[in-house]
Design a protein around this motif. Structure first.
Motif, PDB file in Angstrom:
ATOM      1  N   MET A 138      13.271   3.136 -12.883  1.00 43.95           N
ATOM      2  CA  MET A 138      13.394   1.654 -13.152  1.00 43.95           C
ATOM      3  C   MET A 138      11.852   1.058 -12.669  1.00 43.95           C
ATOM      4  O   MET A 138      11.424  -0.017 -13.495  1.00 43.95           O
ATOM      5  N   ASP A 139      11.707   1.134 -11.335  1.00 43.09           N
ATOM      6  CA  ASP A 139      10.429   0.797 -10.857  1.00 43.09           C
ATOM      7  C   ASP A 139       9.246   1.194 -11.784  1.00 43.09           C
ATOM      8  O   ASP A 139       8.448   0.684 -12.122  1.00 43.09           O
ATOM      9  N   LEU A 140       9.210   2.489 -12.252  1.00 45.54           N
ATOM     10  CA  LEU A 140       8.261   3.084 -13.107  1.00 45.54           C
ATOM     11  C   LEU A 140       8.470   2.302 -14.354  1.00 45.54           C
ATOM     12  O   LEU A 140       7.247   2.270 -15.278  1.00 45.54           O
ATOM     13  N   VAL A 141       9.435   1.908 -15.006  1.00 47.80           N
ATOM     14  CA  VAL A 141       9.638   1.306 -16.218  1.00 47.80           C
ATOM     15  C   VAL A 141       9.209   0.030 -16.216  1.00 47.80           C
ATOM     16  O   VAL A 141       8.365  -0.298 -17.088  1.00 47.80           O
ATOM     17  N   THR A 142       9.360  -0.920 -15.075  1.00 51.20           N
ATOM     18  CA  THR A 142       9.194  -2.288 -15.260  1.00 51.20           C
ATOM     19  C   THR A 142       7.992  -2.621 -14.208  1.00 51.20           C
ATOM     20  O   THR A 142       7.442  -3.673 -14.505  1.00 51.20           O
ATOM     21  N   GLY A 143       7.510  -1.823 -13.352  1.00 51.40           N
ATOM     22  CA  GLY A 143       6.745  -2.136 -12.587  1.00 51.40           C
ATOM     23  C   GLY A 143       7.104  -2.588 -11.323  1.00 51.40           C
ATOM     24  O   GLY A 143       8.105  -3.511 -11.447  1.00 51.40           O
ATOM     25  N   LYS A 144       6.167  -2.769 -10.009  1.00 51.01           N
ATOM     26  CA  LYS A 144       6.948  -3.508  -9.049  1.00 51.01           C
ATOM     27  C   LYS A 144       5.772  -3.453  -7.925  1.00 51.01           C
ATOM     28  O   LYS A 144       4.883  -2.692  -7.885  1.00 51.01           O
ATOM     29  N   GLN A 145       5.877  -4.397  -6.962  1.00 50.68           N
ATOM     30  CA  GLN A 145       5.138  -4.053  -5.792  1.00 50.68           C
ATOM     31  C   GLN A 145       5.750  -3.296  -4.570  1.00 50.68           C
ATOM     32  O   GLN A 145       6.902  -3.530  -4.552  1.00 50.68           O
ATOM     33  N   VAL A 146       5.238  -2.198  -4.510  1.00 53.29           N
ATOM     34  CA  VAL A 146       6.064  -1.092  -3.814  1.00 53.29           C
ATOM     35  C   VAL A 146       6.046  -1.394  -2.300  1.00 53.29           C
ATOM     36  O   VAL A 146       4.947  -1.765  -1.654  1.00 53.29           O
ATOM     37  N   ASP A 147       7.080  -1.220  -1.784  1.00 57.08           N
ATOM     38  CA  ASP A 147       7.388  -1.662  -0.274  1.00 57.08           C
ATOM     39  C   ASP A 147       7.233  -0.178   0.505  1.00 57.08           C
ATOM     40  O   ASP A 147       7.811   0.804   0.035  1.00 57.08           O
ATOM     41  N   TYR A 148       6.081  -0.095   1.432  1.00 58.47           N
ATOM     42  CA  TYR A 148       5.796   1.092   2.022  1.00 58.47           C
ATOM     43  C   TYR A 148       6.793   1.246   3.275  1.00 58.47           C
ATOM     44  O   TYR A 148       7.198   0.165   3.809  1.00 58.47           O
ATOM     45  N   ASN A 149       6.915   2.270   3.767  1.00 57.94           N
ATOM     46  CA  ASN A 149       7.645   2.497   5.054  1.00 57.94           C
ATOM     47  C   ASN A 149       7.017   1.994   6.081  1.00 57.94           C
ATOM     48  O   ASN A 149       5.589   2.586   6.460  1.00 57.94           O
ATOM     49  N   HIS A 150       7.105   0.962   6.776  1.00 57.07           N
ATOM     50  CA  HIS A 150       6.514   0.320   7.980  1.00 57.07           C
ATOM     51  C   HIS A 150       6.257   1.461   9.198  1.00 57.07           C
ATOM     52  O   HIS A 150       5.313   0.955   9.794  1.00 57.07           O
ATOM     53  N   GLN A 151       7.065   2.275   9.313  1.00 58.73           N
ATOM     54  CA  GLN A 151       6.857   3.307  10.284  1.00 58.73           C
ATOM     55  C   GLN A 151       5.632   4.301  10.023  1.00 58.73           C
ATOM     56  O   GLN A 151       5.247   5.003  10.840  1.00 58.73           O
TER      57      GLN A 151
ATOM     58  N   ASP B 282       2.581   2.970   9.334  1.00 56.04           N
ATOM     59  CA  ASP B 282       1.367   1.838   9.340  1.00 56.04           C
ATOM     60  C   ASP B 282       0.218   2.777  10.015  1.00 56.04           C
ATOM     61  O   ASP B 282      -0.989   2.453   9.277  1.00 56.04           O
ATOM     62  N   GLU B 283       0.288   3.712  10.729  1.00 57.56           N
ATOM     63  CA  GLU B 283      -1.104   4.435  11.093  1.00 57.56           C
ATOM     64  C   GLU B 283      -1.662   5.083   9.929  1.00 57.56           C
ATOM     65  O   GLU B 283      -2.795   5.519   9.909  1.00 57.56           O
ATOM     66  N   PHE B 284      -0.678   5.491   8.747  1.00 55.22           N
ATOM     67  CA  PHE B 284      -1.394   6.497   7.703  1.00 55.22           C
ATOM     68  C   PHE B 284      -1.659   5.538   6.485  1.00 55.22           C
ATOM     69  O   PHE B 284      -2.271   5.576   5.668  1.00 55.22           O
ATOM     70  N   VAL B 285      -1.516   4.116   6.521  1.00 60.53           N
ATOM     71  CA  VAL B 285      -1.644   3.084   5.576  1.00 60.53           C
ATOM     72  C   VAL B 285      -2.842   2.049   6.035  1.00 60.53           C
ATOM     73  O   VAL B 285      -2.211   1.271   6.898  1.00 60.53           O
ATOM     74  N   ASP B 286      -3.943   2.121   5.503  1.00 58.71           N
ATOM     75  CA  ASP B 286      -5.020   1.266   5.855  1.00 58.71           C
ATOM     76  C   ASP B 286      -4.679  -0.094   4.952  1.00 58.71           C
ATOM     77  O   ASP B 286      -4.196  -0.013   4.059  1.00 58.71           O
ATOM     78  N   GLU B 287      -5.686  -1.077   5.248  1.00 52.40           N
ATOM     79  CA  GLU B 287      -5.472  -2.501   4.595  1.00 52.40           C
ATOM     80  C   GLU B 287      -5.939  -2.113   2.994  1.00 52.40           C
ATOM     81  O   GLU B 287      -5.205  -2.947   2.223  1.00 52.40           O
ATOM     82  N   THR B 288      -6.869  -1.259   2.531  1.00 54.17           N
ATOM     83  CA  THR B 288      -7.019  -1.187   1.327  1.00 54.17           C
ATOM     84  C   THR B 288      -5.883  -0.624   0.649  1.00 54.17           C
ATOM     85  O   THR B 288      -5.673  -0.751  -0.805  1.00 54.17           O
ATOM     86  N   MET B 289      -5.191   0.438   1.145  1.00 54.94           N
ATOM     87  CA  MET B 289      -4.093   1.001   0.561  1.00 54.94           C
ATOM     88  C   MET B 289      -2.814   0.096   0.490  1.00 54.94           C
ATOM     89  O   MET B 289      -2.113  -0.161  -0.732  1.00 54.94           O
ATOM     90  N   LYS B 290      -2.766  -0.796   1.486  1.00 49.54           N
ATOM     91  CA  LYS B 290      -1.553  -1.911   1.353  1.00 49.54           C
ATOM     92  C   LYS B 290      -1.815  -2.817  -0.016  1.00 49.54           C
ATOM     93  O   LYS B 290      -0.805  -3.411  -0.517  1.00 49.54           O
ATOM     94  N   SER B 291      -3.067  -3.068  -0.158  1.00 51.99           N
ATOM     95  CA  SER B 291      -3.525  -4.048  -1.183  1.00 51.99           C
ATOM     96  C   SER B 291      -3.239  -3.471  -2.488  1.00 51.99           C
ATOM     97  O   SER B 291      -3.139  -4.087  -3.602  1.00 51.99           O
ATOM     98  N   ASN B 292      -3.257  -2.109  -2.489  1.00 49.12           N
ATOM     99  CA  ASN B 292      -3.176  -1.209  -3.878  1.00 49.12           C
ATOM    100  C   ASN B 292      -1.805  -0.832  -4.278  1.00 49.12           C
ATOM    101  O   ASN B 292      -1.853  -0.084  -4.994  1.00 49.12           O
ATOM    102  N   LEU B 293      -0.781  -1.276  -3.549  1.00 54.78           N
ATOM    103  CA  LEU B 293       0.546  -0.865  -3.674  1.00 54.78           C
ATOM    104  C   LEU B 293       1.247  -1.616  -4.676  1.00 54.78           C
ATOM    105  O   LEU B 293       2.511  -1.456  -4.491  1.00 54.78           O
ATOM    106  N   THR B 294       0.636  -1.953  -5.711  1.00 53.84           N
ATOM    107  CA  THR B 294       1.349  -2.513  -6.818  1.00 53.84           C
ATOM    108  C   THR B 294       1.472  -1.800  -7.834  1.00 53.84           C
ATOM    109  O   THR B 294       0.337  -0.953  -8.384  1.00 53.84           O
TER     110      THR B 294
END
Length: 179
Positions: free
Chosen positions: A36-49, A51-63
């Motif tokens: 349903m996320d793929l059908v409707t679209g969503k702001q993706v919540d990433y696993n905060h554990q 954080d070392e793999f997710v930089d600021e550019t990636m965090k902003s592109n997780l829509t």
């Protein structure tokens, strides 16, 4: 076999509410999206554990925008179930066989296109080159159910037909002499 068609479509629709795809980087799960996320679209919540793999550019592109292939696949399941119910109410289940072959075939093709689309999107993004998409059991069950409906409806005229019971041979001796 006809009872499998609406059950299959109901299962497909319900499986869209489960996780379809997990995104990971070097074995660490970053995020998960449902059908349903793929059908409707969503702001993706990433696993905060992670954080070392997710930089600021990636965090902003997780829509996540709605994906056409997911929309078409979900629509095929809803249309297939609706058509079955309408035809059942009209008493014309046999006439809808080809309709279900087409809708389930479209659904299966759209599921494959969805997988290739997501993998292509990840491959073309520089920021996401280390991210890997893993498709979950729910995704594969939806694909398998579409394929199963396709083949059960396609091959339904070839199912075994009960042969008429053999008739006993007449006993001419009991009939006597007929002249």
């Amino acid at each position: 076999m006809k009872a499998f068609t609406p059950t299959g479509y109901l299962l497909i629709i319900s499986l869209f509410f489960f996780s379809f795809c997990d995104f990971s980087c070097t074995g660490v799960k970053l995020a998960s999206v449902s059908g349903m996320d793929l059908v409707t679209g969503k702001q993706v919540d990433y696993n905060h554990q992670a954080d070392e793999f997710v930089d600021e550019t990636m965090k902003s592109n997780l829509t996540l925008d709605p994906v056409l292939w997911a929309d078409l696949s979900f629509a095929a399941a809803i249309i297939g179930l609706s058509a079955f119910l309408v035809m059942a109410a009209a008493g014309r289940l046999d006439s809808g066989r080809w309709f279900h072959v087409v809708t389930s075939g479209i659904g299966a093709v759209c599921q494959l296109a969805l997988m290739f689309h997501i993998k292509h999107l990840l491959a073309e993004q520089k920021d996401f080159e280390l991210i890997h998409a893993d498709f979950t059991w729910a995704y594969w069950m939806v694909f398998a159910l579409f394929v199963l409906i396709f083949f059960t409806r396609l091959l339904s005229p070839f199912r075994l037909i009960k042969a008429p019971a053999p008739q006993p041979e007449p006993d001419f001796q009991k009939l006597g002499n007929i002249e």
